[in-house]
Design a protein around this motif. Structure first.
Motif, PDB file in Angstrom:
ATOM      1  N   TYR A   1     -12.609  -9.655  20.862  1.00 41.31           N
ATOM      2  CA  TYR A   1     -13.356  -8.447  21.224  1.00 41.31           C
ATOM      3  C   TYR A   1     -12.552  -7.158  21.046  1.00 41.31           C
ATOM      4  O   TYR A   1     -13.010  -6.226  20.401  1.00 41.31           O
ATOM      5  CB  TYR A   1     -13.873  -8.555  22.665  1.00 41.31           C
ATOM      6  CG  TYR A   1     -14.725  -7.383  23.071  1.00 41.31           C
ATOM      7  CD1 TYR A   1     -16.002  -7.211  22.570  1.00 41.31           C
ATOM      8  CD2 TYR A   1     -14.254  -6.429  23.968  1.00 41.31           C
ATOM      9  CE1 TYR A   1     -16.784  -6.143  22.918  1.00 41.31           C
ATOM     10  CE2 TYR A   1     -15.035  -5.349  24.334  1.00 41.31           C
ATOM     11  CZ  TYR A   1     -16.297  -5.208  23.804  1.00 41.31           C
ATOM     12  OH  TYR A   1     -17.072  -4.139  24.155  1.00 41.31           O
TER      13      TYR A   1
ATOM     14  N   PHE B   1      -9.926 -14.803  23.939  1.00 39.31           N
ATOM     15  CA  PHE B   1     -10.106 -13.515  24.617  1.00 39.31           C
ATOM     16  C   PHE B   1      -8.924 -13.247  25.530  1.00 39.31           C
ATOM     17  O   PHE B   1      -8.336 -14.173  26.093  1.00 39.31           O
ATOM     18  CB  PHE B   1     -11.400 -13.524  25.444  1.00 39.31           C
ATOM     19  CG  PHE B   1     -12.617 -13.837  24.632  1.00 39.31           C
ATOM     20  CD1 PHE B   1     -13.235 -12.845  23.892  1.00 39.31           C
ATOM     21  CD2 PHE B   1     -13.139 -15.116  24.586  1.00 39.31           C
ATOM     22  CE1 PHE B   1     -14.353 -13.123  23.129  1.00 39.31           C
ATOM     23  CE2 PHE B   1     -14.257 -15.411  23.830  1.00 39.31           C
ATOM     24  CZ  PHE B   1     -14.872 -14.413  23.097  1.00 39.31           C
TER      25      PHE B   1
ATOM     26  N   CYS C   1     -13.391  -9.065  28.477  1.00 34.72           N
ATOM     27  CA  CYS C   1     -13.569  -9.075  27.024  1.00 34.72           C
ATOM     28  C   CYS C   1     -14.522 -10.202  26.610  1.00 34.72           C
ATOM     29  O   CYS C   1     -15.365 -10.025  25.732  1.00 34.72           O
ATOM     30  CB  CYS C   1     -12.229  -9.237  26.302  1.00 34.72           C
ATOM     31  SG  CYS C   1     -11.326  -7.682  26.154  1.00 34.72           S
ATOM     32  N   LYS C   2     -14.399 -11.346  27.231  1.00 41.67           N
ATOM     33  CA  LYS C   2     -15.281 -12.472  26.919  1.00 41.67           C
ATOM     34  C   LYS C   2     -16.722 -12.118  27.248  1.00 41.67           C
ATOM     35  O   LYS C   2     -17.637 -12.337  26.447  1.00 41.67           O
ATOM     36  CB  LYS C   2     -14.854 -13.717  27.701  1.00 41.67           C
ATOM     37  CG  LYS C   2     -15.695 -14.928  27.395  1.00 41.67           C
ATOM     38  CD  LYS C   2     -15.203 -16.153  28.143  1.00 41.67           C
ATOM     39  CE  LYS C   2     -16.046 -17.366  27.791  1.00 41.67           C
ATOM     40  NZ  LYS C   2     -15.614 -18.556  28.506  1.00 41.67           N
TER      41      LYS C   2
ATOM     42  N   TYR D   1     -18.072  -9.421  24.824  1.00 40.42           N
ATOM     43  CA  TYR D   1     -18.316 -10.015  23.508  1.00 40.42           C
ATOM     44  C   TYR D   1     -19.633 -10.795  23.519  1.00 40.42           C
ATOM     45  O   TYR D   1     -20.452 -10.658  22.610  1.00 40.42           O
ATOM     46  CB  TYR D   1     -17.158 -10.930  23.103  1.00 40.42           C
ATOM     47  CG  TYR D   1     -17.373 -11.624  21.793  1.00 40.42           C
ATOM     48  CD1 TYR D   1     -17.153 -10.955  20.583  1.00 40.42           C
ATOM     49  CD2 TYR D   1     -17.805 -12.940  21.736  1.00 40.42           C
ATOM     50  CE1 TYR D   1     -17.357 -11.581  19.370  1.00 40.42           C
ATOM     51  CE2 TYR D   1     -18.013 -13.582  20.533  1.00 40.42           C
ATOM     52  CZ  TYR D   1     -17.791 -12.899  19.347  1.00 40.42           C
ATOM     53  OH  TYR D   1     -17.999 -13.528  18.142  1.00 40.42           O
ATOM     54  N   GLN D   2     -19.843 -11.603  24.555  1.00 38.94           N
ATOM     55  CA  GLN D   2     -21.071 -12.387  24.645  1.00 38.94           C
ATOM     56  C   GLN D   2     -22.301 -11.493  24.783  1.00 38.94           C
ATOM     57  O   GLN D   2     -23.346 -11.748  24.178  1.00 38.94           O
ATOM     58  CB  GLN D   2     -20.986 -13.376  25.808  1.00 38.94           C
ATOM     59  CG  GLN D   2     -20.008 -14.492  25.541  1.00 38.94           C
ATOM     60  CD  GLN D   2     -19.763 -15.369  26.752  1.00 38.94           C
ATOM     61  OE1 GLN D   2     -20.010 -14.979  27.889  1.00 38.94           O
ATOM     62  NE2 GLN D   2     -19.256 -16.573  26.508  1.00 38.94           N
TER      63      GLN D   2
ATOM     64  N   GLN E   1     -22.543  -8.428  23.612  1.00 35.80           N
ATOM     65  CA  GLN E   1     -22.696  -7.814  22.295  1.00 35.80           C
ATOM     66  C   GLN E   1     -23.397  -8.770  21.324  1.00 35.80           C
ATOM     67  O   GLN E   1     -24.287  -8.370  20.583  1.00 35.80           O
ATOM     68  CB  GLN E   1     -21.313  -7.440  21.764  1.00 35.80           C
ATOM     69  CG  GLN E   1     -21.306  -6.731  20.436  1.00 35.80           C
ATOM     70  CD  GLN E   1     -19.884  -6.492  19.971  1.00 35.80           C
ATOM     71  OE1 GLN E   1     -19.092  -7.416  19.889  1.00 35.80           O
ATOM     72  NE2 GLN E   1     -19.571  -5.229  19.698  1.00 35.80           N
ATOM     73  N   GLN E   2     -23.016 -10.033  21.343  1.00 32.95           N
ATOM     74  CA  GLN E   2     -23.628 -11.026  20.460  1.00 32.95           C
ATOM     75  C   GLN E   2     -25.099 -11.245  20.810  1.00 32.95           C
ATOM     76  O   GLN E   2     -25.939 -11.394  19.928  1.00 32.95           O
ATOM     77  CB  GLN E   2     -22.859 -12.355  20.531  1.00 32.95           C
ATOM     78  CG  GLN E   2     -21.461 -12.273  19.965  1.00 32.95           C
ATOM     79  CD  GLN E   2     -21.445 -11.777  18.524  1.00 32.95           C
ATOM     80  OE1 GLN E   2     -22.099 -12.334  17.669  1.00 32.95           O
ATOM     81  NE2 GLN E   2     -20.700 -10.716  18.283  1.00 32.95           N
TER      82      GLN E   2
END
Length: 126
Positions: free
Chosen positions: A9, A22, A27-28, A31-32, A34-35
């Motif tokens: 990320y 991550f 950040c994890k 990122y999830q 965002q996906q």
């Protein structure tokens, strides 16, 4: 040659396990999220969101148990009459559509499109 991996990320250098992706939980999660935003919305999610919005709007405008409101007022708030959970037909043959416990019936009054809003009643189950 040692390879330094980076956070998927934020691109920060990772320290720890070799399979780490991550740098931390934030950040994890980011990122999830965002996906998920990049993926097209599932049909179920669209329907569920519209039903929730319809219920919220009907609840907001029906505080007295039975009320009549202009169609445009509800539609401007995002109400979509094509999304409902069930219906009830009265003795006159009028079909009330329901979003859970909140019902609506489209009528025309003096050339104005309106909705009669009602609450589900026990006698409607019969």
């Amino acid at each position: 040659m040692k390879q330094h991996k980076k956070c998927v990320y934020c691109d920060e250098k990772l320290v720890g396990r070799s399979d780490k992706k991550f740098c931390d939980a934030q950040c994890k999660s980011a990122y999830q999220y965002q996906q998920t935003k990049l993926q097209p919305q599932r049909f179920y999610t669209k329907v569920d969101n519209q039903l929730k919005l319809n219920r919220k709007i009907l609840k907001e405008y029906n505080r007295g148990g039975k009320v009549t409101v202009r169609e445009a007022l509800l539609v401007d708030k995002g109400f979509d009459p094509n999304f409902f959970t069930h219906y009830w037909k009265n003795q006159k043959g009028e079909v009330y559509l329901f979003v859970y416990e909140f019902g609506f019936l489209k009528i025309k009054e003096r050339n104005n499109e309106k909705y009669v809003l009602v609450l589900w009643q026990e006698y409607m189950s019969k």
